[in-house]
Design a protein around this motif. Structure first.
Motif, PDB file in Angstrom:
ATOM      1  N   GLU A 297      -4.549  11.558   3.062  1.00  0.00           N
ATOM      2  CA  GLU A 297      -5.301  12.149   4.158  1.00  0.00           C
ATOM      3  C   GLU A 297      -4.879  13.589   4.405  1.00  0.00           C
ATOM      4  OE1 GLU A 297      -5.968   9.692   7.644  1.00  0.00           O
ATOM      5  OE2 GLU A 297      -5.342   7.916   6.515  1.00  0.00           O
ATOM      6  N   VAL A 298      -4.021  14.098   3.552  1.00  0.00           N
ATOM      7  CA  VAL A 298      -3.639  15.512   3.582  1.00  0.00           C
ATOM      8  C   VAL A 298      -4.132  16.159   2.295  1.00  0.00           C
ATOM      9  CG1 VAL A 298      -1.625  15.167   5.058  1.00  0.00           C
ATOM     10  CG2 VAL A 298      -1.377  15.000   2.565  1.00  0.00           C
ATOM     11  N   LYS A 299      -4.242  17.463   2.325  1.00  0.00           N
ATOM     12  CA  LYS A 299      -4.730  18.174   1.148  1.00  0.00           C
ATOM     13  C   LYS A 299      -3.703  18.121   0.022  1.00  0.00           C
ATOM     14  CE  LYS A 299      -6.652  22.645  -0.309  1.00  0.00           C
ATOM     15  NZ  LYS A 299      -6.976  24.040   0.107  1.00  0.00           N
ATOM     16  N   MET A 300      -4.186  17.855  -1.169  1.00  0.00           N
ATOM     17  CA  MET A 300      -3.334  17.845  -2.356  1.00  0.00           C
ATOM     18  C   MET A 300      -3.602  19.098  -3.177  1.00  0.00           C
ATOM     19  SD  MET A 300      -1.611  15.019  -2.025  1.00  0.00           S
ATOM     20  CE  MET A 300      -0.970  14.400  -3.596  1.00  0.00           C
ATOM     21  N   PRO A 301      -2.592  19.715  -3.809  1.00  0.00           N
ATOM     22  CA  PRO A 301      -1.181  19.331  -3.827  1.00  0.00           C
ATOM     23  C   PRO A 301      -0.563  19.415  -2.426  1.00  0.00           C
ATOM     24  CG  PRO A 301      -1.648  20.956  -5.539  1.00  0.00           C
ATOM     25  CD  PRO A 301      -2.827  20.927  -4.637  1.00  0.00           C
TER      26      PRO A 301
ATOM     27  N   ASP B 242       0.863  -1.180   0.000  1.00  0.00           N
ATOM     28  CA  ASP B 242       0.000   0.000   0.000  1.00  0.00           C
ATOM     29  C   ASP B 242       0.899   1.229   0.000  1.00  0.00           C
ATOM     30  OD1 ASP B 242      -2.762  -1.168   0.367  1.00  0.00           O
ATOM     31  OD2 ASP B 242      -1.712  -2.098   2.036  1.00  0.00           O
ATOM     32  N   VAL B 243       0.666   2.127  -0.937  1.00  0.00           N
ATOM     33  CA  VAL B 243       1.634   3.178  -1.221  1.00  0.00           C
ATOM     34  C   VAL B 243       1.143   4.540  -0.750  1.00  0.00           C
ATOM     35  CG1 VAL B 243       2.949   4.349  -3.026  1.00  0.00           C
ATOM     36  CG2 VAL B 243       2.436   1.891  -3.230  1.00  0.00           C
ATOM     37  N   THR B 244       1.941   5.162   0.109  1.00  0.00           N
ATOM     38  CA  THR B 244       1.688   6.533   0.503  1.00  0.00           C
ATOM     39  C   THR B 244       3.010   7.301   0.433  1.00  0.00           C
ATOM     40  OG1 THR B 244       0.672   7.958   2.188  1.00  0.00           O
ATOM     41  CG2 THR B 244       1.946   6.061   2.977  1.00  0.00           C
ATOM     42  N   PHE B 245       3.031   8.550   0.932  1.00  0.00           N
ATOM     43  CA  PHE B 245       4.229   9.376   0.739  1.00  0.00           C
ATOM     44  C   PHE B 245       4.654  10.067   2.024  1.00  0.00           C
ATOM     45  CE2 PHE B 245       0.463  11.723  -0.717  1.00  0.00           C
ATOM     46  CZ  PHE B 245       0.483  12.839   0.105  1.00  0.00           C
ATOM     47  N   THR B 246       5.915  10.459   2.028  1.00  0.00           N
ATOM     48  CA  THR B 246       6.530  11.119   3.181  1.00  0.00           C
ATOM     49  C   THR B 246       6.502  12.634   2.996  1.00  0.00           C
ATOM     50  OG1 THR B 246       8.690  10.984   2.119  1.00  0.00           O
ATOM     51  CG2 THR B 246       8.049   9.140   3.542  1.00  0.00           C
ATOM     52  N   SER B 247       7.038  13.354   3.982  1.00  0.00           N
ATOM     53  CA  SER B 247       7.049  14.823   3.901  1.00  0.00           C
ATOM     54  C   SER B 247       7.892  15.318   2.735  1.00  0.00           C
ATOM     55  CB  SER B 247       7.572  15.419   5.213  1.00  0.00           C
ATOM     56  OG  SER B 247       8.915  15.037   5.447  1.00  0.00           O
ATOM     57  N   ASP B 248       8.898  14.515   2.325  1.00  0.00           N
ATOM     58  CA  ASP B 248       9.722  14.890   1.177  1.00  0.00           C
ATOM     59  C   ASP B 248       9.271  14.169  -0.099  1.00  0.00           C
ATOM     60  OD1 ASP B 248      10.582  12.570   2.423  1.00  0.00           O
ATOM     61  OD2 ASP B 248      12.704  12.929   2.111  1.00  0.00           O
ATOM     62  N   GLN B 249       8.015  13.744  -0.104  1.00  0.00           N
ATOM     63  CA  GLN B 249       7.348  13.220  -1.300  1.00  0.00           C
ATOM     64  C   GLN B 249       8.010  11.956  -1.847  1.00  0.00           C
ATOM     65  OE1 GLN B 249       7.330  16.610  -3.918  1.00  0.00           O
ATOM     66  NE2 GLN B 249       6.284  17.907  -2.437  1.00  0.00           N
TER      67      GLN B 249
ATOM     68  N   ILE C 275       9.344   6.869  20.579  1.00  0.00           N
ATOM     69  CA  ILE C 275      10.584   7.561  20.198  1.00  0.00           C
ATOM     70  C   ILE C 275      10.305   9.064  20.265  1.00  0.00           C
ATOM     71  CG2 ILE C 275      12.320   7.885  18.386  1.00  0.00           C
ATOM     72  CD1 ILE C 275      11.592   5.068  17.395  1.00  0.00           C
ATOM     73  N   PRO C 276      10.685   9.730  21.355  1.00  0.00           N
ATOM     74  CA  PRO C 276      10.275  11.121  21.590  1.00  0.00           C
ATOM     75  C   PRO C 276      10.557  12.077  20.439  1.00  0.00           C
ATOM     76  CG  PRO C 276      11.258  10.200  23.566  1.00  0.00           C
ATOM     77  CD  PRO C 276      11.460   9.184  22.484  1.00  0.00           C
ATOM     78  N   SER C 277      11.704  11.930  19.779  1.00  0.00           N
ATOM     79  CA  SER C 277      12.056  12.873  18.715  1.00  0.00           C
ATOM     80  C   SER C 277      11.090  12.784  17.538  1.00  0.00           C
ATOM     81  CB  SER C 277      13.484  12.604  18.231  1.00  0.00           C
ATOM     82  OG  SER C 277      13.602  11.288  17.699  1.00  0.00           O
ATOM     83  N   LEU C 278      10.523  11.605  17.311  1.00  0.00           N
ATOM     84  CA  LEU C 278       9.548  11.435  16.232  1.00  0.00           C
ATOM     85  C   LEU C 278       8.126  11.696  16.727  1.00  0.00           C
ATOM     86  CD1 LEU C 278      10.894   8.239  14.404  1.00  0.00           C
ATOM     87  CD2 LEU C 278      11.361  10.641  13.884  1.00  0.00           C
ATOM     88  N   ALA C 279       7.818  11.232  17.929  1.00  0.00           N
ATOM     89  CA  ALA C 279       6.469  11.400  18.473  1.00  0.00           C
ATOM     90  C   ALA C 279       6.068  12.868  18.537  1.00  0.00           C
ATOM     91  CB  ALA C 279       6.381  10.766  19.852  1.00  0.00           C
ATOM     92  N   ALA C 280       7.050  13.734  18.759  1.00  0.00           N
ATOM     93  CA  ALA C 280       6.767  15.178  18.872  1.00  0.00           C
ATOM     94  C   ALA C 280       6.301  15.772  17.549  1.00  0.00           C
ATOM     95  CB  ALA C 280       8.014  15.913  19.363  1.00  0.00           C
ATOM     96  N   LYS C 281       6.560  15.078  16.447  1.00  0.00           N
ATOM     97  CA  LYS C 281       6.201  15.597  15.130  1.00  0.00           C
ATOM     98  C   LYS C 281       4.872  15.063  14.600  1.00  0.00           C
ATOM     99  CE  LYS C 281       9.541  16.239  12.184  1.00  0.00           C
ATOM    100  NZ  LYS C 281      10.656  16.033  11.249  1.00  0.00           N
ATOM    101  N   CYS C 282       4.225  14.189  15.357  1.00  0.00           N
ATOM    102  CA  CYS C 282       2.975  13.589  14.899  1.00  0.00           C
ATOM    103  C   CYS C 282       1.871  14.624  14.745  1.00  0.00           C
ATOM    104  CB  CYS C 282       2.512  12.499  15.868  1.00  0.00           C
ATOM    105  SG  CYS C 282       3.521  11.006  15.831  1.00  0.00           S
ATOM    106  N   THR C 283       0.990  14.410  13.786  1.00  0.00           N
ATOM    107  CA  THR C 283      -0.137  15.319  13.549  1.00  0.00           C
ATOM    108  C   THR C 283      -0.941  15.542  14.821  1.00  0.00           C
ATOM    109  OG1 THR C 283      -0.320  14.670  11.226  1.00  0.00           O
ATOM    110  CG2 THR C 283      -2.293  15.594  12.257  1.00  0.00           C
TER     111      THR C 283
ATOM    112  N   CYS D  42      -0.322   9.695  13.795  1.00  0.00           N
ATOM    113  CA  CYS D  42       0.994   9.922  13.209  1.00  0.00           C
ATOM    114  C   CYS D  42       0.954   9.497  11.743  1.00  0.00           C
ATOM    115  CB  CYS D  42       2.057   9.125  13.948  1.00  0.00           C
ATOM    116  SG  CYS D  42       2.147   9.482  15.719  1.00  0.00           S
ATOM    117  N   CYS D  43       1.313  10.403  10.852  1.00  0.00           N
ATOM    118  CA  CYS D  43       1.197  10.192   9.409  1.00  0.00           C
ATOM    119  C   CYS D  43       2.576  10.125   8.758  1.00  0.00           C
ATOM    120  CB  CYS D  43       0.391  11.325   8.768  1.00  0.00           C
ATOM    121  SG  CYS D  43      -1.219  11.630   9.539  1.00  0.00           S
ATOM    122  N   THR D  44       2.685   9.370   7.695  1.00  0.00           N
ATOM    123  CA  THR D  44       3.955   9.324   6.972  1.00  0.00           C
ATOM    124  C   THR D  44       4.353  10.710   6.481  1.00  0.00           C
ATOM    125  OG1 THR D  44       2.808   8.796   4.903  1.00  0.00           O
ATOM    126  CG2 THR D  44       3.608   6.946   6.224  1.00  0.00           C
ATOM    127  N   SER D  45       3.367  11.539   6.187  1.00  0.00           N
ATOM    128  CA  SER D  45       3.637  12.897   5.698  1.00  0.00           C
ATOM    129  C   SER D  45       4.150  13.819   6.783  1.00  0.00           C
ATOM    130  CB  SER D  45       2.377  13.486   5.062  1.00  0.00           C
ATOM    131  OG  SER D  45       1.263  13.353   5.923  1.00  0.00           O
TER     132      SER D  45
END
Length: 436
Positions: free
Chosen positions: A240-244, A108-115, A135-143, A161-164
């Motif tokens: 699940e994020v607005k495109m573009p 199943d294919v989705t994308f990261t913040s750097d596309q 993992i605190p450094s990553l958890a802090a960035k979750c939506t 928490c989203c891949t984006s």
């Protein structure tokens, strides 16, 4: 339920078209992985057959118990095909599904913040399918950061928490970030507690302490499945994020094209690729822009979940066929129904949706077997068995092969079935000569 003899007749006619041919020479193998030629199904299919009531179908299935099993493209590894016991969308799940005979493997294919493209069942499932919250450094960035259970208000623990939310490097190179069995604990008061609550019919046996299943990029998925010599079925997940997203150039069409470009870059034959999407516009884009890849593109259909909407979903099949769609893939329950014979026995039969798809010349694939837990408990199999719940109530786990028998029958003619545990579908395919 169709008689075993009628099913055999249909499969004998269909087998040449559904055989597992070579769809092109695999590319240069840099994974160190080789094709798996000795298929091992384990005890589950045999146990399911033991649960069946006596019937010609059971007798036929029992006759195949000592048969040497082979890979089959009728058996698709859903999220890898080892998903019942291995973390989904991982190399381990794919290898398990392949060892159990899956001839097509899913990412199943989705994308990261750097596309960049990565394999996850949902863009925003990292909080339940990985240990990212620990993992605190990553958890802090979750939506949506982790919020503990509130004992006073009875408000469940939450997170999203989203891949984006993350770069590809963060998701693939962060030490200690691992996939896990999909689960969450609504009464968790810490991120560590949130990791639990795996359903009882699944297991943590292969994802316990000392193991770490890394997240797969789409490039790694292509290399792995190519090395195994199998077909690919990547599903483009609806964002699940607005495109573009990220830039004006990263539109939905660009996302759909990027997936195909990954296969072109490694010179994968389009005949080995079974694209999927729930988003109709994705399939229309592929039909228009990439006709070679679109020849076996799959429109996933979930528009008829309610009893009040299945008639409209059935009526929409005509539009899909008119627009050039060749394959539709509804969930299992859309394709089957039940009738009660004069002796009071409940039989599983083809649904009106299945008959209409057949009439229109649409090929059918279905999803997802072995995802329902127990069939004999109060859920009667839940979502995927909702249209045949009276059959599961009467015969429990034995209905699994009855369902597969109808899907394979002339009335439905499914060309493949997704499964969370590939062994069950592979057993049926081998027993009835699908993909010899």
């Amino acid at each position: 339920m169709p008689s075993t003899l009628s099913t055999l007749s249909w499969l004998a006619l269909a087998a040449p078209a559904l055989a597992l041919p070579s769809h092109g020479v695999p590319g240069k193998n840099q994974t160190g992985i080789k094709p798996i030629t000795r298929i091992q199904l384990g005890p589950r299919p045999y146990w399911l057959i033991d649960q069946m009531v006596d019937s010609p179908l059971k007798t036929k299935l029992q006759s195949c118990s000592e048969k040497e099993m082979r890979p089959s493209r009728w058996s698709i590894g859903h999220r890898g095909g080892g998903t019942l016991q291995f973390p989904e969308e991982t190399e381990a799940s794919i290898l398990a599904g392949t060892r159990m005979g899956a001839g097509i493997e899913e990412c199943d294919v989705t994308f990261t913040s750097d596309q960049q493209l990565i394999c996850r069942h949902s863009q925003c499932d990292l909080h339940t399918t990985t240990n990212i919250l620990t993992i605190p450094s990553l958890a802090a960035k979750c939506t949506v950061p982790f919020t503990p259970y509130n004992a006073t208000t009875k408000q469940s623990a939450t997170a999203k928490c989203c891949t984006s939310d993350f770069s590809l490097a963060e998701l693939t190179e962060t030490k200690g970030l691992c996939s896990k069995m999909d689960s969450s604990n609504p009464q968790a008061t810490t991120p560590e507690e949130y990791q639990g609550n795996v359903p009882g019919y699944r297991t943590t046996l292969y994802s316990g302490p000392g193991t770490c299943h890394k997240l797969l990029t789409v490039k790694e998925y292509i290399a792995l499945v190519d090395a195994l010599g199998l077909d690919f079925t990547p599903e483009l997940k609806t964002p699940e994020v607005k495109m573009p997203f990220g830039s004006v150039d990263f539109t939905q069409d660009a996302f759909a094209q990027q997936l195909i470009d990954e296969f072109k870059a490694t010179k994968i034959d389009p005949k080995r690729v079974w694209l999927q999407s729930f988003l109709y516009d994705d399939v229309l884009y592929w039909l228009r822009a990439e006709p070679e890849f679109a020849k076996q593109a799959i429109l996933l259909d979930q528009s008829g979940d309610a009893p009040s909407t299945i008639a409209a979903a059935t009526a929409s099949l005509a539009k899909y066929a008119q627009d050039g769609v060749k394959i539709v893939a509804p969930p299992l329950q859309y394709l089957v129904s039940t009738v009660t014979d004069q002796n009071g026995k409940v039989k599983v039969v083809a649904s009106e949706y299945a008959k209409q798809a057949k009439k229109l010349g649409l090929k059918v694939i279905s999803w997802s077997l072995e995802r329902s837990g127990w069939l004999a408990d109060s859920t009667k199999g839940g979502y995927y068995y909702s249209t045949i719940a009276n059959a599961t109530a009467a015969r429990g786990e034995g209905v699994v092969f009855e369902l597969l028998d109808v899907l394979a029958s002339k009335e439905v003619g499914a060309i493949a079935v997704f499964s969370d545990w590939s062994a069950t579908v592979s057993y049926y395919a081998n027993c009835f000569g699908l993909f010899p």
